[in-house]
Design a protein around this motif. Structure first.
Motif, PDB file in Angstrom:
ATOM      1  N   ASN A   1       0.872  -1.170   0.000  1.00 41.78           N
ATOM      2  CA  ASN A   1       0.000   0.000   0.000  1.00 41.78           C
ATOM      3  C   ASN A   1       0.908   1.219   0.000  1.00 41.78           C
ATOM      4  OD1 ASN A   1      -2.046   1.839   0.205  1.00 41.78           O
ATOM      5  ND2 ASN A   1      -2.598   1.321   2.311  1.00 41.78           N
ATOM      6  N   GLU A   2       0.979   1.865  -1.170  1.00 44.38           N
ATOM      7  CA  GLU A   2       1.887   2.982  -1.370  1.00 44.38           C
ATOM      8  C   GLU A   2       3.316   2.490  -1.151  1.00 44.38           C
ATOM      9  OE1 GLU A   2       0.818   6.792  -0.924  1.00 44.38           O
ATOM     10  OE2 GLU A   2      -1.241   6.305  -1.466  1.00 44.38           O
ATOM     11  N   HIS A   3       3.988   2.948  -0.115  1.00 47.31           N
ATOM     12  CA  HIS A   3       5.382   2.557   0.128  1.00 47.31           C
ATOM     13  C   HIS A   3       5.513   1.664   1.368  1.00 47.31           C
ATOM     14  CE1 HIS A   3       6.806   5.203  -3.008  1.00 47.31           C
ATOM     15  NE2 HIS A   3       5.954   6.105  -2.557  1.00 47.31           N
ATOM     16  N   THR A   4       4.400   1.057   1.762  1.00 47.20           N
ATOM     17  CA  THR A   4       4.386   0.193   2.938  1.00 47.20           C
ATOM     18  C   THR A   4       4.054  -1.239   2.527  1.00 47.20           C
ATOM     19  OG1 THR A   4       3.686   2.005   4.369  1.00 47.20           O
ATOM     20  CG2 THR A   4       3.309  -0.227   5.189  1.00 47.20           C
ATOM     21  N   ALA A   5       4.853  -2.168   3.003  1.00 52.48           N
ATOM     22  CA  ALA A   5       4.594  -3.593   2.761  1.00 52.48           C
ATOM     23  C   ALA A   5       3.910  -4.172   3.990  1.00 52.48           C
ATOM     24  CB  ALA A   5       5.901  -4.331   2.504  1.00 52.48           C
ATOM     25  N   LEU A   6       2.917  -5.000   3.757  1.00 46.64           N
ATOM     26  CA  LEU A   6       2.251  -5.736   4.832  1.00 46.64           C
ATOM     27  C   LEU A   6       2.492  -7.213   4.571  1.00 46.64           C
ATOM     28  CD1 LEU A   6       0.353  -6.100   7.267  1.00 46.64           C
ATOM     29  CD2 LEU A   6      -1.550  -6.082   5.645  1.00 46.64           C
ATOM     30  N   VAL A   7       3.121  -7.857   5.541  1.00 48.94           N
ATOM     31  CA  VAL A   7       3.406  -9.288   5.437  1.00 48.94           C
ATOM     32  C   VAL A   7       2.505 -10.011   6.427  1.00 48.94           C
ATOM     33  CG1 VAL A   7       5.150 -11.075   5.736  1.00 48.94           C
ATOM     34  CG2 VAL A   7       5.795  -8.861   4.766  1.00 48.94           C
TER      35      VAL A   7
END
Length: 103
Positions: free
Chosen positions: A38-44
């Motif tokens: 999401n934009e420049h954020t990774a969600l793992v």
């Protein structure tokens, strides 16, 4: 930046995160369930081999360290999920060979 390339870069980075107990990367252990950007954020989204795993903080820190080194990713959030429940059948063939479970 191309989302597909970012996801591939993240998966490559996750392949460098080693479970200290088992000596196998978390990707081949089958602990990674999903990656979102999401934009420049990774969600793992990931699980652990057992609830109350004492290594969760170490794994989370290692994941964040690897992923935030990727160009285009400024932040990483790790969400531990318990469904589906992790079982040894989630281990890749390469992981099973490394653990001596198959020849």
């Amino acid at each position: 930046m191309d989302q597909e390339k970012l996801v591939n870069d993240i998966l490559t980075a996750l392949g460098r995160v080693i479970d200290p107990e088992l000596g196998i990367d978390i990707l081949n252990l089958g602990l990674i369930y999903d990656v979102e950007i999401n934009e420049h954020t990774a969600l793992v989204k990931m699980t652990l081999t057992t609830m109350g795993c004492p290594l969760s903080d170490i794994l989370e820190a290692d994941i964040k360290k690897e992923i935030t080194q990727i160009e285009g990713i400024d932040d990483c959030q790790v969400k531990i999920v318990w469904y589906p429940v992790w079982t040894a059948d989630k281990i890749s063939e390469a992981g099973k060979r490394a653990l001596g479970l198959v020849r």
